[in-house]
Design a protein around this motif. Sequence first.
Motif, short mmCIF file in Angstrom:
data_model
loop_
_atom_site.label_atom_id
_atom_site.label_comp_id
_atom_site.label_asym_id
_atom_site.label_seq_id
_atom_site.Cartn_x
_atom_site.Cartn_y
_atom_site.Cartn_z
N GLY A 89 0.57 -1.12 -0.21
CA GLY A 89 0.29 -0.07 0.27
C GLY A 89 0.80 1.38 -0.31
N ARG A 90 2.01 1.04 0.50
CA ARG A 90 2.89 2.70 0.57
C ARG A 90 4.35 1.74 1.01
NH1 ARG A 90 2.48 7.37 3.02
NH2 ARG A 90 4.05 8.06 3.61
N SER A 91 5.22 2.91 0.17
CA SER A 91 6.77 2.31 0.93
C SER A 91 7.38 3.97 0.81
CB SER A 91 7.79 1.58 -0.53
OG SER A 91 6.92 0.73 -0.85
N GLU A 92 8.35 3.49 1.88
CA GLU A 92 9.15 4.69 1.78
C GLU A 92 10.81 4.77 2.38
OE1 GLU A 92 7.75 6.28 6.19
OE2 GLU A 92 5.75 6.14 5.77
N SER A 127 -3.80 -4.82 7.31
CA SER A 127 -2.65 -3.99 6.91
C SER A 127 -1.75 -4.51 8.50
CB SER A 127 -3.45 -2.93 6.31
OG SER A 127 -3.25 -1.55 7.22
N ASP A 149 3.24 -2.96 9.25
CA ASP A 149 3.89 -2.11 8.30
C ASP A 149 5.06 -2.88 9.24
OD1 ASP A 149 2.09 -0.01 8.57
OD2 ASP A 149 2.98 0.75 9.85
N THR A 203 7.42 -0.59 4.77
CA THR A 203 6.20 -0.06 3.28
C THR A 203 4.93 -1.32 4.32
OG1 THR A 203 7.08 -3.28 3.73
CG2 THR A 203 8.04 -1.92 2.26
#
Length: 148
Positions: free
Chosen positions: A60-63, A89, A91, A112
């Motif tokens: 859903g997201r990556s940093e 979800s 992390d 992520t």
Amino acid sequence: MAENLSQYKYKTPIAIRFSDMDAYGHVNNAVYLTYFEIARSQYWKDVVKWDWDKSGVILGRSEINYLKPIVMHDEIACYVRVTRIGNSSFDVMHMLVKITPEGEEICTTGKTVCISYDYTANKSITIPAAERQRMIDYDEPGLISNTH
């Protein structure tokens, strides 16, 4: 994303390929996501024993925080741990380290957000109970923010 290596148990070596390099002799910034994926996949296989026949995982997201460059002849490894578990979800934190004679140097940190997913129904689903429990048991309940 200040991280502490002592909070990580899972570590896997990462092979640097010639194709990972950019024109300046560093690992290209986009390749770090591949390194994280390799480490995360090994964690799911070795620790979580994710049953891919029942459910999948999507991102859903990556940093990424780039701290020090990695070059072709570096020996690197990636640490992985789950830091938050919600309903569907969770992390995953990643730390790429360079292995040197003096010890390990943190080169890159990343996070992520992973989503438990039913590919047949094309929707997110509750994290399977067995996989959830293995993540909690392995990464220590006190270090995981469980929002379920």
